[in-house]
Enzyme design. Structure first.
Site, PDB file in Angstrom:
ATOM      1  N   ASP A 136      29.404  43.708  44.511  1.00 59.24           N
ATOM      2  CA  ASP A 136      28.973  43.915  43.048  1.00 59.24           C
ATOM      3  C   ASP A 136      29.567  44.732  42.828  1.00 59.24           C
ATOM      4  O   ASP A 136      31.289  45.086  42.830  1.00 59.24           O
ATOM      5  CB  ASP A 136      27.373  44.522  42.424  1.00 59.24           C
ATOM      6  CG  ASP A 136      27.079  43.848  41.699  1.00 59.24           C
ATOM      7  OD1 ASP A 136      27.491  44.336  40.136  1.00 59.24           O
ATOM      8  OD2 ASP A 136      26.443  42.276  41.640  1.00 59.24           O
ATOM      9  N   HIS A 156      24.807  47.736  37.066  1.00 59.15           N
ATOM     10  CA  HIS A 156      24.534  46.340  38.381  1.00 59.15           C
ATOM     11  C   HIS A 156      24.376  46.554  38.793  1.00 59.15           C
ATOM     12  O   HIS A 156      23.254  45.525  39.780  1.00 59.15           O
ATOM     13  CB  HIS A 156      25.465  45.587  37.224  1.00 59.15           C
ATOM     14  CG  HIS A 156      25.386  43.557  37.362  1.00 59.15           C
ATOM     15  ND1 HIS A 156      25.783  42.888  39.106  1.00 59.15           N
ATOM     16  CD2 HIS A 156      24.932  43.203  36.326  1.00 59.15           C
ATOM     17  CE1 HIS A 156      26.142  41.880  38.371  1.00 59.15           C
ATOM     18  NE2 HIS A 156      25.554  41.901  37.289  1.00 59.15           N
ATOM     19  N   SER A 181      22.160  36.769  36.914  1.00 59.39           N
ATOM     20  CA  SER A 181      22.805  37.948  37.871  1.00 59.39           C
ATOM     21  C   SER A 181      21.724  38.868  37.780  1.00 59.39           C
ATOM     22  O   SER A 181      21.714  39.531  39.736  1.00 59.39           O
ATOM     23  CB  SER A 181      23.382  40.020  37.268  1.00 59.39           C
ATOM     24  OG  SER A 181      24.931  39.415  36.751  1.00 59.39           O
TER      25      SER A 181
END
Ligand SMILES: *[C@@H]1O[C@H](CO)[C@@H](O)[C@H](O)[C@H]1NC(C)=O
Ligand SMILES: *[C@@H]1O[C@H](CO)[C@@H](O)[C@H](O)[C@H]1NC(C)=O
Ligand SMILES: *[C@@H]1O[C@H](CO)[C@@H](O)[C@H](O)[C@H]1NC(C)=O
Ligand SMILES: *[C@@H]1O[C@H](CO)[C@@H](O)[C@H](O)[C@H]1NC(C)=O
Ligand SMILES: *[C@@H]1O[C@H](CO)[C@@H](O)[C@H](O)[C@H]1NC(C)=O
Length: 763
Positions: free
Chosen positions: A158, A224, A548
């Site tokens: 990620d 994220h 996600s």
């Protein structure tokens, strides 16, 4: 003000293109770019005994191959940017198109393709701040089980990680499992001491064209990776809240598992070559589950040119589970990404929590009101009215917004809601009323700016009110959390839909999991004082939406199941999560999509995961490497390529065609092009009993009228010594309606119910 904000947003994209541009014009006229050269399976069966010497030899071989192609006067290009050496072979390098095609003809090369830029599967919103509430899903909470999860290592590929987050605190965690062979890469802002018994490793990779730049860091600049990692395996954090609002205990799906972070993305995208390197390293490091909330948007073409598909094929060969997001390109069909059958592909659904804010129009009430300003009415001179109407950044006059509540109609997918909220804050609006397509409403980021999102009907009333009043005013009441919202789950509007583009004969996505307004750790942003109430510290937990966020829920669930069912393989875990998934919502009626219609398997896969139930599925569909090899034959790859990809002496079946893909032992069935005049089409599947040894299962078919589905035999009897049985399902579409017909075959004994979804396209 507005324009400087936009510049900031554009900068990362500019940088990326600029770097590619440099790479492609540095030495002479012929354009060059980073390519991935994939050379199939590593011949080593044991990764651990592989020593430095072997790696050097492999490197030398790859350099030799490269030097046979690159002209000697350009020796500066003779370098491997990434080098794949553990589970599979290959490298990435800067090449011209003709060099790439020369290499692809080489005997030991399986495929050569340009290093693709993949995207994070977070929302289309730029959500940096959010209100908080309880963690997403508490159903599989049980300390006893989770203790056993502490030797499960989860690799998160990620944007990196923010190690200071309380979600990665290692209090109470025992020794790092001995299978861990990874590292904690250091950089000026990321010390070895940032890793601990929870966050046991961190690596970072640069994009191919910037490999000379060693300034990288495993630190997460975007939040994220921190959010996905804490959703999968964040530890218990009591009282996680957003400025005291709606507090609760935050924790990941498998709070005792270990996390290893692999940073492959920057703003603007994720390098495919780096993703491949990260998967190779993760396999070597001893990771058991890899979580990838990344994909190519709308352009997945072929498995052998897809870094995630290639890497994951080798991962599953080594017993490593790879879980991916389906993408956020819904609700249109054929948008699902990460569709290879050896991937576990996750769609997003809502949770039983909603946010509502009330807009009160007009004066006459005691509450403080603000003037309303419709974007279209306060456009800057040079802009298109359609842009101003939807409040595109830079299109409205800042002077005319200050002190007012801005009203926009969201017609503009390019500029996200999050950006517009940020933009409105920047121009000192007092609030924002966002008129959105009803179906697009899903709760998302909320700054401190009063913000309300209304559907078309209410929106029409607001506009009408503005148009009929000289001095329109309004008030936005504070947002409240509505717990136990019904119905939930609902398939999220944005969640990418099947069928998959490369083949329609595998049903994708596989399952759905919470992906709307998921609370998890983020990177605090002290640089955004506008978003922080006076006297408060920046938020460390926030709500985000996207597939996600759904992907790490399944990652956590898989870790949990593995920790209890130690002997189960990847495909058994996947089958268990699929066949026990629920297709009902919390009102007891069939799960729906966001427009209220019953959701089909192209939207929700097998349904919403139910990890506790998945512990006792009764029967599982084991998908073996042989199934995947046959899949590759049926899909059309050559025997030579399949052999070098998988290090086997496998022979393709004599009859190989795309139609036969439906026959691999996958836990769902998809059949494209069922000719209504043609013969009955049959698939054979094999189930393995993982429940008590004596069991009798009866089949039940749920099919739309017109589609004839027969299962033979209708009864499966397991006794001691017989744990595997096969059955056939035949489909006959003479009377069926055209297009996709959806249904299920369920095997039940008195304790289990094993549901297999099907999608049959009748033409
Ligand atoms: C690949 O094949 C060789 C020769 O058949 C064998 O020795 C080796 O163990 C295999 N490697 C893997 C990963 O199966
Ligand atoms: C939880 O957080 C709130 C607000 O930050 C604080 O007032 C409260 O004392 C905290 N409670 C606990 C148990 O830490
Ligand atoms: C929901 O399902 C119906 C029926 O399949 C379909 O027509 C509609 O477009 C779907 N809505 C969304 C938002 O996907
Ligand atoms: C826009 O146009 C109006 C009238 O044509 C003019 O008065 C105003 O100064 C212009 N504003 C800008 C920012 O150019
Ligand atoms: C299963 O059935 C066999 C034969 O009837 C019996 O001997 C055996 O004890 C049974 N096993 C279990 C676990 O019930």
């Amino acid at each position: 003000m507005a324009s400087s904000l936009m510049l900031l947003q554009l900068l990362p994209f500019l940088c990326l293109h600029w770097l590619i541009f440099i790479a492609s014009t540095s030495s002479n006229e012929i354009p060059k770019q980073p390519y991935i050269v994939y050379m199939g399976s590593s011949s080593k069966s044991n990764l651990i005994i592989q020593n430095g010497e072997d790696v050097e030899i492999a490197k030398l071989n790859h350099m030799q191959l490269l030097s046979s192609i690159i002209p000697s006067e350009e020796s500066e290009r003779l370098s491997l940017i990434h080098h794949y050496k553990h589970a599979f072979k290959g490298f990435s390098a800067i090449l011209t198109d003709s060099e790439a095609s020369a290499l692809s003809g080489h005997d030991h090369v399986v495929s050569v393709f340009p290093d693709p830029v993949l995207q994070l599967h977070t929302t289309r919103s730029w959500d940096f701040l959010a209100a908080a509430a309880k963690p997403a899903k508490n159903t599989w909470f049980n300390h006893k089980y989770h203790k056993a999860a502490s030797d499960i290592i989860i690799g998160v590929i990620d944007t990196g990680i923010w190690p200071e987050s309380p979600s990665f605190n290692d209090q109470g965690m025992g020794e790092i499992p001995s299978r861990w062979k990874g590292v904690c890469m250091e950089s000026p802002d990321f010390k070895k001491s940032h890793c601990n018994r929870k966050l046991i490793g961190a690596r970072h990779y640069s994009r191919a064209s910037t490999n000379k730049d060693n300034s990288g860091s495993s630190r997460d600049p975007l939040g994220h990776g921190t959010h996905t990692a804490s959703t999968a395996a964040g530890t218990y954090v009591s009282n996680a809240s957003y400025f005291g609002l709606a507090g609760g205990t935050a924790r990941g799906g498998s709070p005792f598992s270990r996390i290893a972070s692999y940073k492959v993305c920057k703003e603007g995208g994720c390098s495919g070559a780096a993703i491949l390197q990260a998967i190779d390293d993760a396999i070597h490091d001893g990771v058991y589950i890899i979580s990838i909330s990344i994909g190519l948007s709308n352009s997945e073409a072929d498995y052998m040119n897809g870094p995630i598909a290639i890497g994951a094929l080798h991962a599953q060969q080594r017993g490593v589970v790879v879980i991916c997001s389906a993408g956020n390109d819904g609700p249109y069909p054929f948008t699902v990404s990460n569709t290879a059958p050896w991937l576990f592909t996750v769609a997003a659904s809502t949770i039983d929590r909603d946010f509502q804010s009330t807009v009160l129009l007009g004066n006459g009430k005691a509450i403080k009101t603000y003037p309303l300003a419709y974007g279209k009415a306060i456009a800057v001179n040079s802009t298109l009215l359609s842009e101003a109407r939807s409040c595109r950044l830079g299109s409205i006059d800042p002077k005319k917004v200050a002190g007012k509540i801005l009203v926009c109609i969201h017609t503009d997918p390019i500029d996200t809601r999050g950006r517009k909220i940020a933009g409105a804050e920047n121009v000192e609006a007092q609030g924002l009323i966002f008129i959105n397509d009803d179906e697009k409403i899903w709760p998302t980021e909320r700054g401190i700016l009063p913000y309300a999102e209304v559907g078309k009907v209410a929106g029409f009333r607001v506009i009408k009110y503005i148009n009929s009043n000289k001095n329109p005013t309004a008030t936005i009441l504070p947002t409240v959390t509505i717990p136990r919202h019904r119905p939930a789950p609902v398939v999220a509007y944005f969640s990418s839909r099947g069928p998959g583009l490369p083949t329609e004969n595998i049903l994708k996505p596989d399952v759905a999991a919470p992906g709307v307004a998921v609370l998890a750790a983020i990177v605090p942003r002290p640089d955004r004082p506008g978003g922080i109430p006076a006297g408060e510290k920046p938020a460390t937990y926030a709500l985000r939406s996207g597939t996600s966020m759904a992907c790490p829920h399944v990652t956590g669930a898989a870790a949990f199941i593995k920790s209890v069912r130690r002997k189960w393989t990847y495909s058994m875990i996947k089958s268990a999560l699929m066949t026990t998934a629920t297709v009902y919502d919390n009102t007891g009626t069939p799960l729906t999509n966001s427009s209220g219609n019953n959701a089909n398997p192209h939207e929700m896969g097998a349904g919403e995961i139910n990890p506790l139930k998945a512990l006792n599925p009764g029967l599982v569909f084991k998908t073996t490497i042989k199934d995947y090899l046959r899949f590759l034959c049926y899909y059309g790859y050559s025997k030579k390529n399949i052999r070098s990809m998988t290090n086997t002496t496998f022979n393709c079946p004599k009859k190989s065609s795309a139609k036969l893909i439906s026959n691999i032992n996958y836990p769902s069935i998809s059949k494209s092009k069922l000719d209504r005049q043609g013969a009955i089409r049959t698939v054979k599947k094999t189930v393995t009993n993982v429940g008590s040894p004596n069991a009798t299962y009866i089949s039940m078919v749920n099919a739309p009228s017109g589609l004839a589905v027969k299962v033979f035999p209708q009864k499966l009897t397991f006794v001691e010594g017989i744990i595997k049985l096969s059955f056939r399902a035949s489909f006959f579409g003479k009377e069926a309606s055209s297009g996709y017909n959806y249904g299920s075959i369920t095997w039940s004994d008195d304790r289990h119910s094993v549901r297999m979804m099907f999608a049959v396209d009748v033409e």
